[in-house]
Design a protein around this motif. Structure first.
Motif, short mmCIF file in Angstrom:
data_model
loop_
_atom_site.label_atom_id
_atom_site.label_comp_id
_atom_site.label_asym_id
_atom_site.label_seq_id
_atom_site.Cartn_x
_atom_site.Cartn_y
_atom_site.Cartn_z
N TYR A 91 0.86 -1.18 0.00
CA TYR A 91 0.00 0.00 0.00
C TYR A 91 0.90 1.23 0.00
O TYR A 91 1.85 1.30 0.78
CB TYR A 91 -0.93 0.01 1.22
CG TYR A 91 -2.05 1.01 1.07
CD1 TYR A 91 -3.17 0.71 0.31
CD2 TYR A 91 -1.95 2.27 1.63
CE1 TYR A 91 -4.18 1.64 0.14
CE2 TYR A 91 -2.96 3.20 1.45
CZ TYR A 91 -4.07 2.88 0.71
OH TYR A 91 -5.06 3.80 0.52
N ASP A 131 -5.67 4.47 5.89
CA ASP A 131 -5.87 4.75 4.46
C ASP A 131 -6.33 3.50 3.72
O ASP A 131 -7.20 3.56 2.85
CB ASP A 131 -4.58 5.28 3.82
CG ASP A 131 -4.28 6.71 4.20
OD1 ASP A 131 -5.14 7.37 4.82
OD2 ASP A 131 -3.17 7.18 3.86
N PHE A 132 -5.74 2.36 4.06
CA PHE A 132 -6.14 1.09 3.44
C PHE A 132 -7.61 0.79 3.73
O PHE A 132 -8.37 0.44 2.82
CB PHE A 132 -5.24 -0.04 3.95
CG PHE A 132 -5.68 -1.40 3.47
CD1 PHE A 132 -5.37 -1.82 2.18
CD2 PHE A 132 -6.41 -2.25 4.29
CE1 PHE A 132 -5.78 -3.07 1.74
CE2 PHE A 132 -6.82 -3.49 3.84
CZ PHE A 132 -6.51 -3.90 2.56
N ARG A 134 -9.97 2.89 4.52
CA ARG A 134 -10.79 3.88 3.80
C ARG A 134 -10.90 3.51 2.32
O ARG A 134 -11.97 3.63 1.72
CB ARG A 134 -10.17 5.27 3.96
CG ARG A 134 -11.15 6.32 4.34
CD ARG A 134 -10.58 7.73 4.48
NE ARG A 134 -9.19 7.89 4.72
CZ ARG A 134 -8.61 7.99 5.93
NH1 ARG A 134 -9.33 7.91 7.01
NH2 ARG A 134 -7.31 8.16 6.07
N SER A 135 -9.81 3.03 1.73
CA SER A 135 -9.83 2.70 0.30
C SER A 135 -10.74 1.52 0.00
O SER A 135 -11.27 1.40 -1.10
CB SER A 135 -8.42 2.40 -0.20
OG SER A 135 -7.98 1.13 0.25
N ARG A 136 -10.94 0.63 0.96
CA ARG A 136 -11.82 -0.53 0.76
C ARG A 136 -13.28 -0.14 0.80
O ARG A 136 -14.13 -0.88 0.29
CB ARG A 136 -11.56 -1.59 1.82
CG ARG A 136 -10.24 -2.24 1.68
CD ARG A 136 -9.99 -3.41 2.58
NE ARG A 136 -10.95 -3.63 3.62
CZ ARG A 136 -11.05 -4.74 4.32
NH1 ARG A 136 -10.24 -5.73 4.06
NH2 ARG A 136 -11.92 -4.87 5.27
N LYS A 137 -13.60 0.99 1.39
CA LYS A 137 -15.00 1.42 1.51
C LYS A 137 -15.49 2.13 0.26
O LYS A 137 -16.68 2.31 0.07
CB LYS A 137 -15.17 2.33 2.73
CG LYS A 137 -15.01 1.59 4.02
CD LYS A 137 -15.16 2.51 5.21
CE LYS A 137 -14.96 1.74 6.49
NZ LYS A 137 -14.98 2.61 7.66
N THR A 138 -14.56 2.58 -0.57
CA THR A 138 -14.98 3.33 -1.77
C THR A 138 -15.14 2.46 -2.97
O THR A 138 -14.81 1.35 -3.05
CB THR A 138 -13.96 4.44 -2.10
OG1 THR A 138 -12.67 3.86 -2.27
CG2 THR A 138 -13.94 5.50 -1.04
#
Length: 138
Positions: A91, A131-132, A134-138
């Motif tokens: 990441y 951050d990781f 958060r990126s999975r939720k988008t």
């Protein structure tokens, strides 16, 4: 559910962060000597289930690989040989140290505490993990 663990891999020290079992909240876990990292992770995983590991991919601001990338790749290759059952993924970790210092300032830590490189590494690992997630939720 098992936890997600993140690694901010350094030449001397490595910062670690982990989620709660529901993978909602990321929190700092520890900073360990990089030479002891594999042993430390194996001992931790005997106590806590870990679904996956996210490791910071060191890049320069322009996106080019940083000097530490080769060491990170060697660790990842070693990990995959020893623990193929626990996936490890890269990441982007650009600017996490800067963000960690800013978080320390915002948190009101005194200058002496802000100079604690081990704390910076742990906070950086936490930022990578946040951050990781958060990126999975988008």
């Amino acid at each position: 559910m098992a936890r997600i663990l993140s690694i901010d891999y350094g030449r001397k020290r490595t910062g670690l962060a982990v989620t709660d079992p529901l993978q909602i909240i990321a929190g700092g876990l520890a900073t360990v000597s990089t030479s002891d990292l594999m042993e430390w992770l194996q001992a931790y995983m005997q106590r806590e289930p870990v679904e996956r590991i996210v490791i910071g991919e060191p890049r320069q601001p322009n996106g080019e690989p940083s000097e530490n990338l080769q060491r990170v790749q060697q660790f990842v290759a070693r990990w995959r040989k020893v623990h193929p059952e626990v996936p490890i993924e890269y990441y982007d970790e650009r600017f996490t140290s800067v963000l960690a210092h800013q978080a320390m300032l915002d948190g009101g830590l005194r200058k002496k505490a802000r100079q604690d490189k081990a704390l910076v590494d742990e906070i950086s690992a936490t930022i990578i993990l946040e951050d990781f997630l958060r990126s999975r939720k988008t």
